[in-house]
Design an enzyme around this catalytic site. Sequence first.
Site, PDB file in Angstrom:
ATOM      1  N   ASP A 297       0.920  -1.280   0.172  1.00  0.00           N
ATOM      2  CA  ASP A 297      -0.003   0.021   0.023  1.00  0.00           C
ATOM      3  C   ASP A 297       0.780   1.442  -0.205  1.00  0.00           C
ATOM      4  OD1 ASP A 297      -2.872   0.831   0.289  1.00  0.00           O
ATOM      5  OD2 ASP A 297      -1.729   2.019   1.839  1.00  0.00           O
TER       6      ASP A 297
ATOM      7  N   ASN B 222      -2.964  12.903  -4.805  1.00  0.00           N
ATOM      8  CA  ASN B 222      -4.349  13.013  -5.824  1.00  0.00           C
ATOM      9  C   ASN B 222      -5.094  14.281  -5.528  1.00  0.00           C
ATOM     10  OD1 ASN B 222      -4.312  10.958  -7.697  1.00  0.00           O
ATOM     11  ND2 ASN B 222      -5.403   9.484  -6.061  1.00  0.00           N
TER      12      ASN B 222
ATOM     13  N   ASP C 280      -1.745   8.991 -11.273  1.00  0.00           N
ATOM     14  CA  ASP C 280      -1.366   7.936 -12.206  1.00  0.00           C
ATOM     15  C   ASP C 280      -0.025   7.665 -12.438  1.00  0.00           C
ATOM     16  OD1 ASP C 280      -4.496   7.500 -12.126  1.00  0.00           O
ATOM     17  OD2 ASP C 280      -4.635   8.316 -14.125  1.00  0.00           O
TER      18      ASP C 280
ATOM     19  N   ASP D 275      -4.490   2.485  -4.938  1.00  0.00           N
ATOM     20  CA  ASP D 275      -3.120   2.200  -4.742  1.00  0.00           C
ATOM     21  C   ASP D 275      -2.477   1.094  -4.008  1.00  0.00           C
ATOM     22  OD1 ASP D 275      -4.340   2.958  -2.414  1.00  0.00           O
ATOM     23  OD2 ASP D 275      -2.631   4.056  -1.529  1.00  0.00           O
TER      24      ASP D 275
END
Length: 301
Positions: free
Chosen positions: A182, A190, A199, A225
Amino acid sequence: MDFSTTIYDSTVHDNYYAATDSGSLISATQLNAFMNQLLSTIDLATLGSVYFHQLHQHLNIANVSLSDYDSRLVYGKLTDTNAVHVELSLPMCQREADGLTKYVYYAFDKEPGPQARAKLAHFHQFFSQQLNHALEFRRLKQIATKDTLTGLGNRNGFNDSFSRLICRAHRHEQSFGLLVIDLDNFKQINDTRGHREGDSVLVNVATQIAQSLRGEDEAFRFGGDEFCCLLDCQTTTQLEAAASRLQSQIRSSTFLRRFNVTVSLGGAIFREQDDVNALFDRADSALYKAKESGKNTYQAA
Protein backbone atom coordinates in the site's frame (compact mmCIF):
# COMPACT_ATOMS: atom_id res chain seq x y z
CA MET A 1 -0.17 -18.10 -50.45
CA ASP A 2 -2.06 -21.29 -51.31
CA PHE A 3 -0.69 -23.77 -48.77
CA SER A 4 -2.10 -26.75 -50.65
CA THR A 5 0.14 -26.13 -53.66
CA THR A 6 3.29 -24.41 -52.46
CA ILE A 7 5.72 -24.43 -49.57
CA TYR A 8 8.47 -21.98 -48.70
CA ASP A 9 11.93 -23.27 -47.83
CA SER A 10 13.81 -20.82 -45.60
CA THR A 11 17.14 -22.37 -46.56
CA VAL A 12 16.69 -21.28 -50.20
CA HIS A 13 15.35 -17.75 -50.41
CA ASP A 14 12.60 -17.00 -52.92
CA ASN A 15 12.32 -20.67 -53.79
CA TYR A 16 8.95 -22.41 -53.75
CA TYR A 17 8.41 -26.13 -54.07
CA ALA A 18 5.35 -27.46 -55.74
CA ALA A 19 3.46 -30.05 -53.72
CA THR A 20 1.72 -33.12 -54.97
CA ASP A 21 -1.96 -33.79 -54.25
CA SER A 22 -2.04 -33.98 -50.45
CA GLY A 23 -5.39 -35.74 -50.51
CA SER A 24 -3.68 -38.92 -51.63
CA LEU A 25 -1.13 -38.63 -48.83
CA ILE A 26 -3.43 -38.18 -45.83
CA SER A 27 -6.42 -40.40 -45.21
CA ALA A 28 -9.71 -38.98 -43.97
CA THR A 29 -9.22 -40.85 -40.68
CA GLN A 30 -5.76 -39.35 -40.17
CA LEU A 31 -6.99 -35.88 -41.02
CA ASN A 32 -9.96 -36.15 -38.67
CA ALA A 33 -7.70 -37.33 -35.84
CA PHE A 34 -5.31 -34.46 -36.54
CA MET A 35 -8.11 -31.88 -36.54
CA ASN A 36 -9.74 -33.26 -33.40
CA GLN A 37 -6.46 -32.98 -31.52
CA LEU A 38 -5.89 -29.40 -32.66
CA LEU A 39 -9.43 -28.43 -31.71
CA SER A 40 -8.97 -29.90 -28.23
CA THR A 41 -7.21 -26.78 -26.95
CA ILE A 42 -7.04 -23.06 -27.56
CA ASP A 43 -4.17 -22.43 -25.15
CA LEU A 44 -1.19 -21.30 -27.22
CA ALA A 45 1.54 -23.30 -25.44
CA THR A 46 -0.55 -26.47 -25.29
CA LEU A 47 -1.60 -26.12 -28.92
CA GLY A 48 2.03 -26.00 -30.03
CA SER A 49 2.80 -29.17 -28.09
CA VAL A 50 -0.23 -30.99 -29.50
CA TYR A 51 0.69 -29.90 -33.02
CA PHE A 52 4.28 -31.12 -32.74
CA HIS A 53 3.25 -34.54 -31.43
CA GLN A 54 0.67 -34.90 -34.19
CA LEU A 55 3.24 -33.97 -36.84
CA HIS A 56 5.71 -36.42 -35.35
CA GLN A 57 3.28 -39.26 -36.07
CA HIS A 58 3.33 -38.45 -39.79
CA LEU A 59 6.70 -36.81 -40.46
CA ASN A 60 10.31 -37.31 -39.45
CA ILE A 61 10.41 -33.85 -37.86
CA ALA A 62 12.97 -32.68 -35.28
CA ASN A 63 11.23 -29.63 -33.87
CA VAL A 64 8.61 -26.94 -34.38
CA SER A 65 9.18 -23.35 -33.30
CA LEU A 66 6.65 -20.57 -32.70
CA SER A 67 9.43 -18.18 -31.74
CA ASP A 68 7.89 -15.32 -33.73
CA TYR A 69 5.22 -15.29 -31.03
CA ASP A 70 7.20 -16.38 -27.98
CA SER A 71 10.84 -17.50 -27.84
CA ARG A 72 9.93 -20.20 -25.31
CA LEU A 73 7.53 -21.97 -27.67
CA VAL A 74 9.88 -24.53 -29.21
CA TYR A 75 8.82 -28.17 -29.29
CA GLY A 76 10.87 -31.30 -29.90
CA LYS A 77 14.60 -31.77 -29.62
CA LEU A 78 16.98 -28.84 -29.93
CA THR A 79 18.78 -28.97 -33.24
CA ASP A 80 22.53 -29.52 -33.03
CA THR A 81 24.13 -26.45 -34.59
CA ASN A 82 27.02 -28.60 -35.84
CA ALA A 83 24.74 -31.12 -37.54
CA VAL A 84 23.29 -30.90 -41.02
CA HIS A 85 19.58 -30.20 -40.87
CA VAL A 86 16.86 -28.64 -42.99
CA GLU A 87 14.71 -25.76 -41.80
CA LEU A 88 11.44 -24.80 -43.44
CA SER A 89 9.58 -21.57 -42.68
CA LEU A 90 5.87 -21.43 -43.47
CA PRO A 91 4.01 -18.12 -43.22
CA MET A 92 0.85 -17.65 -41.26
CA CYS A 93 -2.31 -17.10 -43.30
CA GLN A 94 -3.08 -13.88 -41.43
CA ARG A 95 -0.77 -10.87 -41.37
CA GLU A 96 -0.15 -8.96 -38.16
CA ALA A 97 -1.67 -5.54 -37.53
CA ASP A 98 1.68 -3.96 -38.45
CA GLY A 99 1.51 -5.61 -41.88
CA LEU A 100 4.32 -8.05 -41.17
CA THR A 101 4.00 -11.78 -41.72
CA LYS A 102 4.98 -14.20 -38.97
CA TYR A 103 6.21 -17.73 -39.58
CA VAL A 104 6.16 -21.19 -38.07
CA TYR A 105 9.60 -22.82 -38.25
CA TYR A 106 10.08 -26.54 -38.89
CA ALA A 107 13.36 -28.45 -38.57
CA PHE A 108 14.12 -31.87 -40.08
CA ASP A 109 17.13 -34.10 -39.46
CA LYS A 110 17.30 -34.80 -43.17
CA GLU A 111 15.89 -33.39 -46.38
CA PRO A 112 12.12 -34.04 -46.53
CA GLY A 113 10.90 -35.41 -49.83
CA PRO A 114 8.06 -33.98 -51.95
CA GLN A 115 5.40 -36.06 -50.19
CA ALA A 116 6.61 -34.99 -46.74
CA ARG A 117 6.59 -31.35 -47.86
CA ALA A 118 3.06 -31.74 -49.21
CA LYS A 119 1.86 -33.26 -45.94
CA LEU A 120 3.50 -30.49 -43.95
CA ALA A 121 1.88 -27.80 -46.09
CA HIS A 122 -1.51 -29.44 -45.64
CA PHE A 123 -1.15 -29.78 -41.86
CA HIS A 124 0.22 -26.25 -41.56
CA GLN A 125 -2.83 -24.83 -43.28
CA PHE A 126 -5.14 -26.25 -40.60
CA PHE A 127 -2.75 -25.42 -37.78
CA SER A 128 -2.39 -21.78 -38.80
CA GLN A 129 -6.16 -21.36 -38.56
CA GLN A 130 -6.28 -22.79 -35.03
CA LEU A 131 -3.17 -20.82 -34.08
CA ASN A 132 -4.96 -17.60 -35.03
CA HIS A 133 -7.81 -18.58 -32.69
CA ALA A 134 -5.32 -19.29 -29.89
CA LEU A 135 -3.59 -15.94 -30.43
CA GLU A 136 -6.90 -14.10 -30.26
CA PHE A 137 -7.81 -16.01 -27.11
CA ARG A 138 -4.46 -15.03 -25.57
CA ARG A 139 -5.07 -11.38 -26.50
CA LEU A 140 -8.52 -11.37 -24.92
CA LYS A 141 -7.23 -13.17 -21.83
CA GLN A 142 -4.48 -10.60 -21.43
CA ILE A 143 -7.06 -7.83 -21.63
CA ALA A 144 -9.14 -9.58 -18.98
CA THR A 145 -6.21 -10.21 -16.61
CA LYS A 146 -4.11 -7.04 -17.03
CA ASP A 147 -4.47 -3.67 -15.35
CA THR A 148 -4.82 -1.14 -18.16
CA LEU A 149 -2.92 1.66 -16.39
CA THR A 150 0.17 -0.14 -15.11
CA GLY A 151 0.36 -3.28 -17.25
CA LEU A 152 0.56 -5.45 -14.15
CA GLY A 153 -1.89 -8.27 -13.55
CA ASN A 154 -5.29 -7.34 -12.14
CA ARG A 155 -7.47 -9.17 -9.64
CA ASN A 156 -8.49 -11.76 -12.25
CA GLY A 157 -4.85 -12.34 -13.08
CA PHE A 158 -4.06 -12.72 -9.41
CA ASN A 159 -6.76 -15.36 -8.99
CA ASP A 160 -5.46 -17.29 -12.01
CA SER A 161 -1.89 -17.22 -10.74
CA PHE A 162 -2.92 -18.14 -7.21
CA SER A 163 -4.84 -21.16 -8.50
CA ARG A 164 -1.77 -22.31 -10.40
CA LEU A 165 0.52 -21.85 -7.41
CA ILE A 166 -1.79 -23.61 -4.98
CA CYS A 167 -1.93 -26.62 -7.32
CA ARG A 168 1.88 -26.63 -7.47
CA ALA A 169 2.10 -26.33 -3.69
CA HIS A 170 -0.16 -29.34 -3.14
CA ARG A 171 1.51 -31.41 -5.84
CA HIS A 172 5.15 -30.70 -4.97
CA GLU A 173 4.82 -29.52 -1.36
CA GLN A 174 6.40 -26.26 -2.46
CA SER A 175 5.16 -23.17 -0.67
CA PHE A 176 5.04 -19.57 -1.90
CA GLY A 177 4.72 -16.08 -0.46
CA LEU A 178 2.35 -13.14 -0.74
CA LEU A 179 3.20 -9.47 -0.28
CA VAL A 180 0.41 -6.90 0.00
CA ILE A 181 1.59 -3.37 -0.73
CA ASP A 182 0.00 0.00 0.00
CA LEU A 183 1.32 3.45 -0.89
CA ASP A 184 1.69 5.77 2.07
CA ASN A 185 -0.22 9.09 1.84
CA PHE A 186 -1.22 8.50 -1.78
CA LYS A 187 -4.56 10.28 -1.33
CA GLN A 188 -2.67 13.50 -0.62
CA ILE A 189 -0.98 13.29 -4.05
CA ASN A 190 -4.33 12.99 -5.82
CA ASP A 191 -5.85 15.79 -3.75
CA THR A 192 -3.01 18.29 -4.17
CA ARG A 193 -1.53 17.45 -7.58
CA GLY A 194 -4.44 15.85 -9.41
CA HIS A 195 -5.23 12.39 -10.70
CA ARG A 196 -2.93 12.65 -13.72
CA GLU A 197 0.08 13.02 -11.44
CA GLY A 198 -1.38 10.30 -9.23
CA ASP A 199 -1.54 7.96 -12.21
CA SER A 200 2.09 8.75 -13.05
CA VAL A 201 3.05 7.77 -9.51
CA LEU A 202 1.14 4.49 -9.80
CA VAL A 203 2.83 3.64 -13.10
CA ASN A 204 6.26 4.36 -11.66
CA VAL A 205 5.56 2.31 -8.54
CA ALA A 206 4.43 -0.58 -10.72
CA THR A 207 7.68 -0.33 -12.69
CA GLN A 208 9.76 -0.36 -9.51
CA ILE A 209 7.86 -3.36 -8.17
CA ALA A 210 8.32 -5.30 -11.41
CA GLN A 211 12.06 -4.50 -11.49
CA SER A 212 12.51 -5.77 -7.94
CA LEU A 213 11.03 -9.18 -8.73
CA ARG A 214 12.77 -12.35 -9.94
CA GLY A 215 11.71 -14.48 -12.87
CA GLU A 216 9.23 -16.68 -10.99
CA ASP A 217 7.56 -13.77 -9.15
CA GLU A 218 4.44 -11.92 -10.31
CA ALA A 219 3.04 -8.47 -9.49
CA PHE A 220 -0.56 -7.25 -9.55
CA ARG A 221 -2.54 -4.08 -9.03
CA PHE A 222 -5.84 -4.58 -7.29
CA GLY A 223 -7.04 -1.01 -7.87
CA GLY A 224 -6.35 2.38 -6.36
CA ASP A 225 -2.94 2.27 -4.69
CA GLU A 226 -3.20 -1.41 -3.73
CA PHE A 227 -0.60 -3.79 -5.14
CA CYS A 228 0.45 -7.32 -4.30
CA CYS A 229 3.05 -9.88 -5.35
CA LEU A 230 3.06 -13.67 -5.48
CA LEU A 231 6.61 -14.77 -4.78
CA ASP A 232 8.70 -17.91 -5.08
CA CYS A 233 9.47 -17.89 -1.33
CA GLN A 234 9.29 -20.83 1.05
CA THR A 235 10.32 -19.12 4.31
CA THR A 236 9.57 -15.90 6.18
CA THR A 237 13.26 -14.99 5.86
CA GLN A 238 13.06 -15.17 2.07
CA LEU A 239 9.84 -13.16 2.10
CA GLU A 240 11.39 -10.46 4.29
CA ALA A 241 14.35 -10.27 1.90
CA ALA A 242 11.94 -9.78 -1.03
CA ALA A 243 10.10 -7.03 0.87
CA SER A 244 13.40 -5.30 1.69
CA ARG A 245 14.49 -5.50 -1.94
CA LEU A 246 11.20 -3.96 -3.08
CA GLN A 247 11.40 -1.10 -0.57
CA SER A 248 14.98 -0.42 -1.63
CA GLN A 249 13.87 -0.28 -5.27
CA ILE A 250 11.13 2.22 -4.40
CA ARG A 251 13.61 4.39 -2.49
CA SER A 252 15.98 4.37 -5.47
CA SER A 253 13.41 6.10 -7.73
CA THR A 254 14.22 9.79 -8.13
CA PHE A 255 10.72 10.35 -9.49
CA LEU A 256 9.04 8.83 -6.41
CA ARG A 257 11.31 10.74 -4.03
CA ARG A 258 9.95 13.96 -5.53
CA PHE A 259 6.52 12.92 -4.26
CA ASN A 260 7.86 11.54 -0.98
CA VAL A 261 6.30 8.18 -1.87
CA THR A 262 6.97 5.24 0.42
CA VAL A 263 5.28 1.86 0.78
CA SER A 264 4.01 -0.26 3.63
CA LEU A 265 3.99 -4.03 3.18
CA GLY A 266 2.46 -7.06 4.79
CA GLY A 267 3.56 -10.60 4.03
CA ALA A 268 2.49 -14.17 4.59
CA ILE A 269 3.70 -17.63 3.56
CA PHE A 270 1.20 -20.13 2.15
CA ARG A 271 0.09 -22.86 4.54
CA GLU A 272 -1.35 -26.21 3.49
CA GLN A 273 -4.89 -25.38 4.62
CA ASP A 274 -4.95 -21.90 3.02
CA ASP A 275 -7.30 -20.76 0.31
CA VAL A 276 -6.91 -17.42 -1.43
CA ASN A 277 -8.94 -15.57 1.22
CA ALA A 278 -7.08 -17.02 4.20
CA LEU A 279 -3.66 -16.19 2.80
CA PHE A 280 -4.68 -12.72 1.69
CA ASP A 281 -6.36 -11.92 5.02
CA ARG A 282 -3.17 -12.79 6.93
CA ALA A 283 -1.01 -10.65 4.68
CA ASP A 284 -3.54 -7.82 4.77
CA SER A 285 -3.64 -7.92 8.58
CA ALA A 286 0.14 -7.66 8.61
CA LEU A 287 -0.10 -4.67 6.26
CA TYR A 288 -2.54 -2.98 8.65
CA LYS A 289 -0.01 -3.44 11.48
CA ALA A 290 2.71 -1.92 9.27
CA LYS A 291 0.53 1.12 8.59
CA GLU A 292 -0.34 1.47 12.27
CA SER A 293 3.32 1.27 13.31
CA GLY A 294 4.25 4.37 11.39
CA LYS A 295 4.17 3.38 7.71
CA ASN A 296 7.12 2.77 5.37
CA THR A 297 7.79 -0.59 6.97
CA TYR A 298 7.16 -4.32 6.61
CA GLN A 299 5.30 -6.72 8.86
CA ALA A 300 4.92 -10.52 8.49
CA ALA A 301 1.87 -12.51 9.53
